[in-house]
Design an enzyme around this catalytic site. Sequence first.
Site, PDB file in Angstrom:
ATOM      1  N   GLU A   1     -11.486  -3.861  -2.968  1.00 45.47           N
ATOM      2  CA  GLU A   1     -10.575  -2.816  -3.442  1.00 45.47           C
ATOM      3  C   GLU A   1     -10.417  -2.959  -4.950  1.00 45.47           C
ATOM      4  O   GLU A   1      -9.777  -3.896  -5.420  1.00 45.47           O
ATOM      5  CB  GLU A   1      -9.225  -2.960  -2.753  1.00 45.47           C
TER       6      GLU A   1
ATOM      7  N   HIS B   1      -9.816   1.945   0.444  1.00 43.18           N
ATOM      8  CA  HIS B   1      -9.704   0.796   1.338  1.00 43.18           C
ATOM      9  C   HIS B   1     -10.797   0.803   2.404  1.00 43.18           C
ATOM     10  O   HIS B   1     -10.522   0.575   3.590  1.00 43.18           O
ATOM     11  CB  HIS B   1      -8.305   0.781   1.969  1.00 43.18           C
TER      12      HIS B   1
ATOM     13  N   HIS C   1       0.803  -1.231   0.000  1.00 42.49           N
ATOM     14  CA  HIS C   1       0.000   0.000   0.000  1.00 42.49           C
ATOM     15  C   HIS C   1       0.834   1.279   0.000  1.00 42.49           C
ATOM     16  O   HIS C   1       0.564   2.223   0.742  1.00 42.49           O
ATOM     17  CB  HIS C   1      -0.946  -0.001   1.203  1.00 42.49           C
TER      18      HIS C   1
HETATM   19  C1  BGC Z   1      -4.359  -6.586   1.759  1.00 40.04           C
HETATM   20  C2  BGC Z   1      -4.267  -7.346   3.055  1.00 40.04           C
HETATM   21  C3  BGC Z   1      -3.934  -6.372   4.132  1.00 40.04           C
HETATM   22  C4  BGC Z   1      -4.991  -5.293   4.166  1.00 40.04           C
HETATM   23  C5  BGC Z   1      -4.693  -4.220   5.178  1.00 40.04           C
HETATM   24  C6  BGC Z   1      -5.425  -5.577   1.881  1.00 40.04           C
HETATM   25  O1  BGC Z   1      -5.511  -4.847   0.707  1.00 40.04           O
HETATM   26  O2  BGC Z   1      -4.567  -7.442   0.671  1.00 40.04           O
HETATM   27  O3  BGC Z   1      -3.298  -8.370   2.983  1.00 40.04           O
HETATM   28  O4  BGC Z   1      -3.820  -6.999   5.373  1.00 40.04           O
HETATM   29  O5  BGC Z   1      -5.102  -4.697   2.924  1.00 40.04           O
HETATM   30  O6  BGC Z   1      -3.446  -3.705   4.991  1.00 40.04           O
END
Ligand code: BGC
Length: 385
Positions: free
Chosen positions: A350, A211, A138
Amino acid sequence: MTAKQNARALLCALLFVGELSLAGSLSSQGMRGTIRKESFGKTASGARIDLYTLSNKKGMQVAITNFGATVVALKVPDRAGKAADVVLGFDTLEGYENGTAYFGATVGRYGNRIGGGQFSIDGKTYTLPKNNGNNTLHGGIVGFNKKVWKAIAGKDSESLEMSYLSVDGEEGFPGNLSVKVAFTLAADRNELKIDYTASTDKDTVLNLTNHSYFNLAGEGNGDILDHVLMLHAKQFTPVDKTLIPTGELRDVAGTPLDFTTATSIGKRISENYEQLVFGKGYDHNWVLARAESEKGLTLAAEAYDPKSGRKLEVLTTEPGVQFYSGNFLDGSAKGKGNKAYGQRAAFCLETQHFPDSPNHPNFPGTLLKPNSVFHSQTVFRFSAK
Ligand code: BGC
């Protein structure tokens, strides 16, 4: 008609037209939404942060802060017309500053993982900070979710635009990247639309998404295992045990990742299927079924909560969707009203390009070049039945 009668008739006609246009403007004003701005406090380093609440006439409200261009609250009616906040989050800015779960945030520059924290463009290798084992997740250590964005409320009282300039080299990514995220709450439909626009002055890669963690029964209201899900995808991108795609596109048919027919999230989540073991549940990218020539929005996912009757449809121009079933939530994050959000207290959908695309030439490309403008759109559409 005498001159006096003529004048009276003209006056009456003018008054009538005046009333009509007044009525017209009142009713169109009545159809429009509203945006309220209030302070959301100051960051630890002293930046003033605001909270914008968009409301429409169909009972939907969305609160967004310019800290991380984050959706803080999203209130939608159930089948009885009773509104509840269906996204996880915090009551205070401090929660978002210290949080690690990306609740509601705009994620960037690169949503999801980049394997080994590196990628190359034209033979030049870029090294990113690793914040998820050996990988970058991210956008790195300080992603877009921790940045202060500039907000401008649209004149139409329906949209709010956030902008951010990510400088060349930020978190290891090349190029000055100018990003805009516009949030629009339709006046007459319970629909939140998010438009992402970006441009750069050097070749770079990007993958922008939102998110939000949804619980259609209302945040903090148990887990989402009984929610019924459909994903309009015939394939997914299998991952290794660090959740980096292997590069394979695998058919969902015959696997517990097949959501082409409506199935409850909990039904197969604990099956001993290697991909579910790696993800501790669902944490995968689905390849959206879209004809090669098809441009524009496509229906990616539908989620339904049988208890409240709330339904969410997700439409997007992106090629993939990460369905994450909140496996890593462990109750340590105290959310709104001091509620502990335990494992699977929510799910994320997402919309995105595939994880680690810069290292997989067979995936749809995430390269952005100067002089071209990136644009994508995602719509979260709510209803109740
Ligand atoms: C990811 C997860 C992660 C979550 C929070 C998601 O987009 O695929 O693995 O734990 O985001 O960071």
